[in-house]
Design a protein around this motif. Structure first.
Motif, PDB file in Angstrom:
ATOM      1  N   VAL A 293       0.851  -1.192   0.000  1.00 20.76           N
ATOM      2  CA  VAL A 293       0.000   0.000   0.000  1.00 20.76           C
ATOM      3  C   VAL A 293       0.884   1.238   0.000  1.00 20.76           C
ATOM      4  O   VAL A 293       2.020   1.223   0.505  1.00 20.76           O
ATOM      5  CB  VAL A 293      -0.947   0.036   1.217  1.00 20.76           C
ATOM      6  N   LEU A 294       0.349   2.299  -0.584  1.00 23.66           N
ATOM      7  CA  LEU A 294       0.976   3.626  -0.575  1.00 23.66           C
ATOM      8  C   LEU A 294       0.014   4.605   0.073  1.00 23.66           C
ATOM      9  O   LEU A 294      -1.209   4.476  -0.083  1.00 23.66           O
ATOM     10  CB  LEU A 294       1.246   4.122  -2.000  1.00 23.66           C
ATOM     11  N   VAL A 295       0.545   5.610   0.752  1.00 25.44           N
ATOM     12  CA  VAL A 295      -0.270   6.725   1.235  1.00 25.44           C
ATOM     13  C   VAL A 295       0.422   8.022   0.829  1.00 25.44           C
ATOM     14  O   VAL A 295       1.606   8.223   1.114  1.00 25.44           O
ATOM     15  CB  VAL A 295      -0.454   6.679   2.766  1.00 25.44           C
ATOM     16  N   LEU A 296      -0.320   8.875   0.141  1.00 22.05           N
ATOM     17  CA  LEU A 296       0.180  10.168  -0.326  1.00 22.05           C
ATOM     18  C   LEU A 296      -0.626  11.247   0.392  1.00 22.05           C
ATOM     19  O   LEU A 296      -1.863  11.220   0.360  1.00 22.05           O
ATOM     20  CB  LEU A 296       0.000  10.291  -1.841  1.00 22.05           C
ATOM     21  N   ALA A 297       0.049  12.185   1.039  1.00 19.41           N
ATOM     22  CA  ALA A 297      -0.658  13.211   1.807  1.00 19.41           C
ATOM     23  C   ALA A 297      -0.069  14.580   1.542  1.00 19.41           C
ATOM     24  O   ALA A 297       1.119  14.722   1.230  1.00 19.41           O
ATOM     25  CB  ALA A 297      -0.572  12.900   3.310  1.00 19.41           C
ATOM     26  N   LEU A 298      -0.923  15.600   1.673  1.00 20.17           N
ATOM     27  CA  LEU A 298      -0.416  16.968   1.643  1.00 20.17           C
ATOM     28  C   LEU A 298       0.470  17.195   2.858  1.00 20.17           C
ATOM     29  O   LEU A 298       0.177  16.720   3.957  1.00 20.17           O
ATOM     30  CB  LEU A 298      -1.591  17.953   1.661  1.00 20.17           C
ATOM     31  N   ASP A 299       1.556  17.888   2.667  1.00 19.24           N
ATOM     32  CA  ASP A 299       2.485  18.188   3.754  1.00 19.24           C
ATOM     33  C   ASP A 299       1.729  18.946   4.856  1.00 19.24           C
ATOM     34  O   ASP A 299       1.160  20.023   4.599  1.00 19.24           O
ATOM     35  CB  ASP A 299       3.620  19.057   3.190  1.00 19.24           C
ATOM     36  N   PRO A 300       1.671  18.379   6.076  1.00 20.37           N
ATOM     37  CA  PRO A 300       0.928  19.072   7.144  1.00 20.37           C
ATOM     38  C   PRO A 300       1.503  20.442   7.492  1.00 20.37           C
ATOM     39  O   PRO A 300       0.819  21.279   8.074  1.00 20.37           O
ATOM     40  CB  PRO A 300       1.044  18.105   8.339  1.00 20.37           C
TER      41      PRO A 300
END
Length: 533
Positions: A406-413
């Motif tokens: 699995v991959l998780v891509l998130a906006l930089d907090p």
């Protein structure tokens, strides 16, 4: 203890064995691959195994089993969502069906392959589908349709800069013109006229001209079939021009070929021998050779060639004093059981069993109504659907054989878009990230909206290294994108983590490892920034 080969390794082995002509080894490997894919629930790899079996049978002119395996491959590819592979399988259905006397099914499969190929940008799928459909139309006597197909395919190949494929299409176009004239030729009425030969001569000139200006296009074992077809075209033209001596010399040169190549090419040699005998008006020889051609084509299951042999045999049998005995001989010949029919019952039973299994696959409960399987903003899979698919895959997959990541891509907090941009900008950023994620992932991977500012991806047949490479491609694509088109001066920073399944793993455990990896990567990134304390 020997390590089990992965499904991808078995797939690669099949390709190599087929190219080397080791068809028995390729079949054994493909069967092993199919069994392993069924065990792990990997429909995409099961489809690939079926296609390897179909290709082996097609090369040996075992058209009925090739058709059955290709149909299974197409159906499995459709369920797995692999459009490019479905196109390849449908092309084989078209090719095998066109010679087994199933014109409607063959042309339907070919047309569907061509339409689906337009959904595979950046590939040669459309050119390849056009090539197969054109040959099927030629075997079925659809002259204008075949000409249009080959002209379209050659033009697409030329536009794509693939002059090797343009030459391939032009060779097949010349073969198709010869084939169609040979099927229309009335041997009893004499040789074809110059006007009738003109389309064959023009197609041959075009093919030879392209081959001459394309270095290496006719070199190597991979082009042996193309050289053979051009030789057959030249032989038939020599025969139809009345140059029997030249045709005889070319006939001898056509015969020696490796054992594993397509056996129906031998029937083209036999057909050329019948044509030479007919041009000499040597009807006893026509009868002898046409009878052998009829018997061999029926044993093989090649209906168009069997029909041409029967027509030529009837011409020879129509001579005075031979009609009654010849008719009895023809009936006896046609009454013999064909080898192609021996396994027909077994093939039907296998296909019936597969159809029942396919129904079960199509009926698998999704667990969510359609409106809950898709995120309304990004169009990706919803979190609920992502969880359901991951749980099902982890339950049925053996991590030692079928790897899941699995991959998780998130906006930089640390980058708060809402502080400087409207909520609409944030939504457009998420939708753009979703589109970029779709662009980078493989067919069969599942991208999803995981949370407010996070996107996820479920990767099948992906090791930790595969997931890392996929993550690098995602990050590179996001960094290269020009975000100022959404809002002037906009810059978007993201962070990414990935994890691979372990024995007994759950999605929650994998996502926790993803989060840890993501924040570790983020801390390293901030330490590299110029203003970091």
């Amino acid at each position: 203890m020997n390590r089990l080969l992965s499904l991808d390794e078995l797939d690669t082995a099949c390709v190599a064995q087929w190219r080397e002509g080791a068809l028995d080894a390729c079949r054994d490997t493909a069967r092993q691959m199919r069994e392993r894919a069924i065990e792990s629930g990997d429909l995409g790899q099961e489809a690939r195994a079926e296609l390897h079996l179909a290709l082996c049978d097609q090369r040996e002119a075992r058209f009925a089993p090739a058709l059955a395996a290709a149909r299974r491959a197409a159906a499995l590819s459709r369920v797995a969502g692999d459009t490019e592979f479905e196109v390849e399988a449908l092309a084989l259905v078209c090719a095998a069906g066109s010679v087994l006397g199933q014109p409607d099914g063959a042309l339907e499969a070919g047309c569907l392959a061509l339409q689906l190929a337009t959904q595979c940008p950046g590939t040669l799928a459309a050119v390849q589908a056009t090539d197969v459909l054109g040959l099927a139309q030629a075997w079925l006597g659809q002259t204008d349709a075949a000409r249009n197909c080959f002209a379209s395919g050659a033009g697409q190949a030329r536009a794509a800069g693939r002059i090797d494929w343009e030459a391939h299409l032009l060779i097949h176009a010349a073969f198709a013109e010869t084939l169609m004239l040979a099927m229309q030729w009335d041997a009893a009425a004499g040789l074809p006229t110059p006007a009738q030969r003109r389309s064959v001569e023009q197609a041959l000139d075009a093919a030879l001209a392209r081959c001459e200006v394309t270095p290496g296009v006719m070199a190597g074992n991979t082009q042996r079939g193309g050289r053979f077809l051009l030789g057959w075209v030249q032989l038939m033209l020599a025969c139809w021009r009345g140059d029997v001596a030249q045709a005889d010399g070319q006939l001898g040169a056509l015969q020696p070929r490796p054992q594993h190549e397509r056996a129906w090419l031998d029937l083209l040699v036999a057909w050329a021998g019948v044509a030479i005998a007919a041009s000499r008006r040597d009807w006893p020889q026509v009868e002898t050779q046409a009878a052998r051609m009829l018997d061999e084509s029926r044993q093989m299951g090649h209906q168009p060639l069997a029909e041409q042999a029967r027509r030529l045999l009837l011409v020879a049998l129509a001579r005075p004093g031979r009609m009654r005995q010849g008719s009895a001989a023809l009936q006896a010949l046609q009454g013999r059981p064909a080898a192609a029919d021996v396994d027909a019952q077994a093939l039907r039973q296998d296909m019936a069993s597969f159809e029942l299994r396919l129904r079960d696959l199509n009926k698998r409960p999704i667990g969510l109504p359609a409106w809950r399987r898709e995120d309304s903003l990004t169009g990706l899979a919803s979190r609920e659907h992502f969880q359901a698919q991951a749980d099902e895959l982890l339950q049925r997959a053996d991590p030692a054989r079928a790897q899941v990541s699995v991959l998780v891509l998130a906006l930089d907090p640390g980058q708060v878009l809402a502080a400087h941009h409207s909520p609409l900008v944030r939504d457009r950023v998420l939708c753009t990230l979703a589109a970029l994620l779709r662009q980078v992932l493989r067919a069969g991977d599942l991208p999803a909206r995981w949370s407010h500012d996070e996107l996820g991806a479920l990767l099948q047949r992906a090791s930790g290294d595969d997931a890392a490479r996929a993550g690098e491609r995602v990050l590179a694509t996001v960094r290269a994108y020009d975000w100022s088109g959404i809002s002037p001066g906009l810059e978007v920073r993201v962070c990414l983590g990935h994890a691979s399944a372990r024995v007994g793993d759950t999605l929650d455990a994998m996502m926790r490892r993803c989060e840890s990896a993501r924040f570790a990567s983020l801390r390293r990134e901030y330490r590299r920034l110029p203003d970091a304390a």
